[in-house]
Design a protein around this motif. Structure first.
Motif, PDB file in Angstrom:
ATOM      1  N   GLU A 174       0.644  -1.197  -0.028  1.00 28.24           N
ATOM      2  CA  GLU A 174      -0.105  -0.062   0.151  1.00 28.24           C
ATOM      3  C   GLU A 174       0.857   1.155   0.121  1.00 28.24           C
ATOM      4  O   GLU A 174       0.646   2.261  -0.661  1.00 28.24           O
ATOM      5  CB  GLU A 174      -0.677  -0.115   1.212  1.00 28.24           C
ATOM      6  CG  GLU A 174      -2.005   1.119   1.088  1.00 28.24           C
ATOM      7  CD  GLU A 174      -2.768   1.263   2.496  1.00 28.24           C
ATOM      8  OE1 GLU A 174      -2.690   0.398   3.303  1.00 28.24           O
ATOM      9  OE2 GLU A 174      -3.667   2.210   2.412  1.00 28.24           O
ATOM     10  N   VAL A 175       1.785   1.239   0.872  1.00 28.68           N
ATOM     11  CA  VAL A 175       2.683   2.648   0.962  1.00 28.68           C
ATOM     12  C   VAL A 175       3.261   2.808  -0.018  1.00 28.68           C
ATOM     13  O   VAL A 175       4.223   2.024  -0.560  1.00 28.68           O
ATOM     14  CB  VAL A 175       3.395   2.411   2.328  1.00 28.68           C
ATOM     15  CG1 VAL A 175       4.340   3.844   2.435  1.00 28.68           C
ATOM     16  CG2 VAL A 175       2.676   2.155   3.412  1.00 28.68           C
ATOM     17  N   GLY A 176       3.279   4.181  -0.743  1.00 24.92           N
ATOM     18  CA  GLY A 176       3.979   4.397  -1.860  1.00 24.92           C
ATOM     19  C   GLY A 176       3.280   4.160  -3.167  1.00 24.92           C
ATOM     20  O   GLY A 176       3.602   4.721  -4.355  1.00 24.92           O
ATOM     21  N   TYR A 177       2.152   3.658  -3.012  1.00 28.04           N
ATOM     22  CA  TYR A 177       0.985   3.324  -4.289  1.00 28.04           C
ATOM     23  C   TYR A 177      -0.194   3.865  -4.099  1.00 28.04           C
ATOM     24  O   TYR A 177      -1.268   3.370  -3.690  1.00 28.04           O
ATOM     25  CB  TYR A 177       0.859   1.806  -4.519  1.00 28.04           C
ATOM     26  CG  TYR A 177       2.213   1.261  -4.836  1.00 28.04           C
ATOM     27  CD1 TYR A 177       2.850   1.245  -6.097  1.00 28.04           C
ATOM     28  CD2 TYR A 177       2.994   0.760  -3.856  1.00 28.04           C
ATOM     29  CE1 TYR A 177       4.173   1.032  -6.273  1.00 28.04           C
ATOM     30  CE2 TYR A 177       4.521   0.314  -4.066  1.00 28.04           C
ATOM     31  CZ  TYR A 177       4.927   0.216  -5.358  1.00 28.04           C
ATOM     32  OH  TYR A 177       6.064  -0.292  -5.700  1.00 28.04           O
ATOM     33  N   PRO A 178      -0.311   5.387  -3.956  1.00 31.76           N
ATOM     34  CA  PRO A 178      -1.744   6.281  -3.644  1.00 31.76           C
ATOM     35  C   PRO A 178      -2.721   5.671  -4.783  1.00 31.76           C
ATOM     36  O   PRO A 178      -2.500   5.567  -5.662  1.00 31.76           O
ATOM     37  CB  PRO A 178      -1.246   7.744  -3.429  1.00 31.76           C
ATOM     38  CG  PRO A 178      -0.085   7.741  -4.571  1.00 31.76           C
ATOM     39  CD  PRO A 178       0.580   6.329  -4.361  1.00 31.76           C
ATOM     40  N   GLY A 201      -5.603   2.389   4.041  1.00 26.33           N
ATOM     41  CA  GLY A 201      -5.694   2.708   5.541  1.00 26.33           C
ATOM     42  C   GLY A 201      -5.351   1.321   6.622  1.00 26.33           C
ATOM     43  O   GLY A 201      -5.741   1.195   7.518  1.00 26.33           O
ATOM     44  N   GLU A 202      -4.604   0.499   5.830  1.00 28.18           N
ATOM     45  CA  GLU A 202      -4.056  -0.829   6.704  1.00 28.18           C
ATOM     46  C   GLU A 202      -2.600  -0.367   6.890  1.00 28.18           C
ATOM     47  O   GLU A 202      -2.338  -0.229   8.217  1.00 28.18           O
ATOM     48  CB  GLU A 202      -4.088  -2.012   5.527  1.00 28.18           C
ATOM     49  CG  GLU A 202      -3.471  -3.339   6.136  1.00 28.18           C
ATOM     50  CD  GLU A 202      -3.197  -4.430   5.049  1.00 28.18           C
ATOM     51  OE1 GLU A 202      -2.960  -4.070   3.956  1.00 28.18           O
ATOM     52  OE2 GLU A 202      -3.200  -5.592   5.382  1.00 28.18           O
ATOM     53  N   ALA A 207      -4.953   9.467   4.683  1.00 32.01           N
ATOM     54  CA  ALA A 207      -5.318  10.265   3.492  1.00 32.01           C
ATOM     55  C   ALA A 207      -5.764   9.219   2.418  1.00 32.01           C
ATOM     56  O   ALA A 207      -6.379   9.558   1.511  1.00 32.01           O
ATOM     57  CB  ALA A 207      -4.141  11.212   3.137  1.00 32.01           C
ATOM     58  N   TYR A 208      -5.060   8.074   2.323  1.00 32.73           N
ATOM     59  CA  TYR A 208      -5.278   6.984   1.258  1.00 32.73           C
ATOM     60  C   TYR A 208      -7.006   6.558   1.355  1.00 32.73           C
ATOM     61  O   TYR A 208      -7.254   6.294   0.305  1.00 32.73           O
ATOM     62  CB  TYR A 208      -4.298   5.977   1.353  1.00 32.73           C
ATOM     63  CG  TYR A 208      -3.084   5.830   0.972  1.00 32.73           C
ATOM     64  CD1 TYR A 208      -2.513   7.113   0.710  1.00 32.73           C
ATOM     65  CD2 TYR A 208      -2.491   4.801   0.656  1.00 32.73           C
ATOM     66  CE1 TYR A 208      -1.056   7.299   0.141  1.00 32.73           C
ATOM     67  CE2 TYR A 208      -1.000   4.890   0.223  1.00 32.73           C
ATOM     68  CZ  TYR A 208      -0.435   6.216  -0.005  1.00 32.73           C
ATOM     69  OH  TYR A 208       0.984   6.228  -0.147  1.00 32.73           O
ATOM     70  N   GLU A 211      -8.746   9.540  -0.247  1.00 35.22           N
ATOM     71  CA  GLU A 211      -8.578   9.532  -1.595  1.00 35.22           C
ATOM     72  C   GLU A 211      -9.381   8.455  -2.585  1.00 35.22           C
ATOM     73  O   GLU A 211      -9.793   8.624  -3.434  1.00 35.22           O
ATOM     74  CB  GLU A 211      -6.996   9.338  -1.881  1.00 35.22           C
ATOM     75  CG  GLU A 211      -6.536  10.184  -3.097  1.00 35.22           C
ATOM     76  CD  GLU A 211      -4.880   9.918  -3.014  1.00 35.22           C
ATOM     77  OE1 GLU A 211      -4.425   8.961  -3.930  1.00 35.22           O
ATOM     78  OE2 GLU A 211      -4.125  10.623  -2.598  1.00 35.22           O
ATOM     79  N   SER A 212      -9.561   7.449  -1.685  1.00 39.20           N
ATOM     80  CA  SER A 212     -10.095   6.055  -2.322  1.00 39.20           C
ATOM     81  C   SER A 212     -11.666   6.569  -2.440  1.00 39.20           C
ATOM     82  O   SER A 212     -12.226   6.193  -3.606  1.00 39.20           O
ATOM     83  CB  SER A 212     -10.178   4.906  -1.459  1.00 39.20           C
ATOM     84  OG  SER A 212      -8.497   4.576  -1.399  1.00 39.20           O
ATOM     85  N   LEU A 213     -11.962   7.332  -1.559  1.00 44.06           N
ATOM     86  CA  LEU A 213     -13.518   7.870  -1.767  1.00 44.06           C
ATOM     87  C   LEU A 213     -13.798   8.848  -2.483  1.00 44.06           C
ATOM     88  O   LEU A 213     -14.620   8.579  -3.552  1.00 44.06           O
ATOM     89  CB  LEU A 213     -13.980   8.227  -0.241  1.00 44.06           C
ATOM     90  CG  LEU A 213     -13.998   7.357   1.034  1.00 44.06           C
ATOM     91  CD1 LEU A 213     -14.214   8.129   2.391  1.00 44.06           C
ATOM     92  CD2 LEU A 213     -14.955   6.087   0.716  1.00 44.06           C
TER      93      LEU A 213
END
Ligand code: ADE
Ligand code: ZN
Length: 333
Positions: A174-178, A201-202, A207-208, A211-213
């Protein structure tokens, strides 16, 4: 873990499982059986040796093993057998509806086309409907640390059979792949009439989730526990009734939370968030969905609320949801 509602009572509650990677249900014995059936060499000496490696330090340490084991899945029957074993287990845990993730880009990398994967998984789901009266379907996940172009290509390759899918999701590192990297791919999925969810958010920040929403238009967030770092977001999730598919044993095994006793499921419920409990990758994290409920040492009322949330948060039809809610009501009378 002691205390709380027992496993038998949990299993008696009709429920939905909404966060389940079918490849994460590959038990070591089945991995070795499929390796033998397909003449694939696994880089582990034995079932015990493989199981001994289930000591994860973070998400990536798990993903490395998880992707390596997927090499044994080669044929339509392999995918059907894998899903059938999970569905039997889920049925025993009172799961009446399941929305199953799969990672076609990884199978494509192993030379397996997406139709073989979908056909095999659908075989098992069709059989579970007849055998157990279980409903559900498939959510195709994009692997966020593979090129976005390959996500776009895999989606186009299934466009002609979008009706065989419930929707699309986003998983892996997840981290680094927004999420915004996948804006165009998700827009295309929406155009194809597919429902949208995403892991966020795992390990990644709150903020991810936002952003997903806002950028991907997802209706549900997978994991999402780091939303608690942003009180305004928590309030929004509760107000807009955006469900979170939470996976407690996964969070402990991948060290997203320190211990099961410290799991934030109650904080989410207390804030009015539509949280659900799920198993993520049960073969790797020490338990299926019933074990996840049991590990939380829930009161009866909390367990019933979580089961109700799982039904309401599902993509089942309104008629099916009403049927399952009535069954839950009958089971708790
Ligand atoms: N793929 C399988 N399990 C996952 C998880 N917990 N997070 C991200 N990607 C995954
Ligand atoms: Zn997951």
């Amino acid at each position: 873990m002691t205390g709380g509602i027992g496993l038998d009572a949990i299993r008696a509650l009709p429920k939905a499982e909404l966060h389940l990677h079918v490849e994460g249900t590959l038990e070591p014995q089945l991995a070795f059986a499929l390796a033998q059936r397909n003449g694939v060499a696994l880089p582990f000496a034995s079932v015990e040796d493989l199981r001994a490696r289930y000591d994860f330090t973070d998400l990536q340490s798990f993903l490395d093993l998880y992707y390596a084991c997927m090499a044994v899945l080669r044929t339509r029957k392999d995918f059907a057998d894998l899903a059938a074993a999970y569905l039997a287990r889920a049925h025993a845990d009172g799961v009446r509806h399941v929305e199953m993730f799969f990672d076609p880009q990884v199978h494509l990398g192993n030379g397996i086309d997406v139709d073989t994967v979908i056909d095999g998984l659908r075989d098992a789901l069709d059989d579970a409907r007849v055998r157990y009266g279980m409903t559900g379907g498939l959510i195709l996940c994009f692997v966020r640390d593979l090129p976005v172009d390959s996500a776009r290509a895999v989606l186009e390759s299934v466009a002609h059979r979008a009706g065989d899918l419930i929707g699309v999701g986003l998983d892996s590192a997840e981290v680094g792949y927004p999420p915004h990297l996948f804006a165009e791919v998700y827009a295309r999925a929406a155009e194809l009439g597919l429902r949208r969810v995403a892991h966020a958010g795992e390990e990644g920040p709150a903020a991810y989730v936002t952003e997903s929403l806002d950028v991907l238009g997802v209706e549900r967030i997978d994991h999402g526990i780091r939303c608690l770092e942003d009180p305004a977001l928590v309030e929004r999730l509760a107000r807009e009734r955006i469900p979170l598919t939470v996976c407690p044993l996964s969070n402990v095994r991948l060290r997203a939370v320190d211990a099961i006793e410290a799991h934030p499921i109650r904080a989410l419920l207390d804030a009015g968030v539509v949280a659900t409990v799920n198993s993520d990758d049960p073969a790797y994290f020490g338990g299926y969905v019933g074990d996840n409920y049991a590990a939380l040492a829930l009161t009866d009322a909390e367990a019933v609320l979580l089961a109700r949330n799982s039904i309401e948060a599902s993509f089942a039809s309104d008629a099916r949801k009403a049927e399952l809610l009535a069954a839950l009501e009958a089971a708790t009378r």
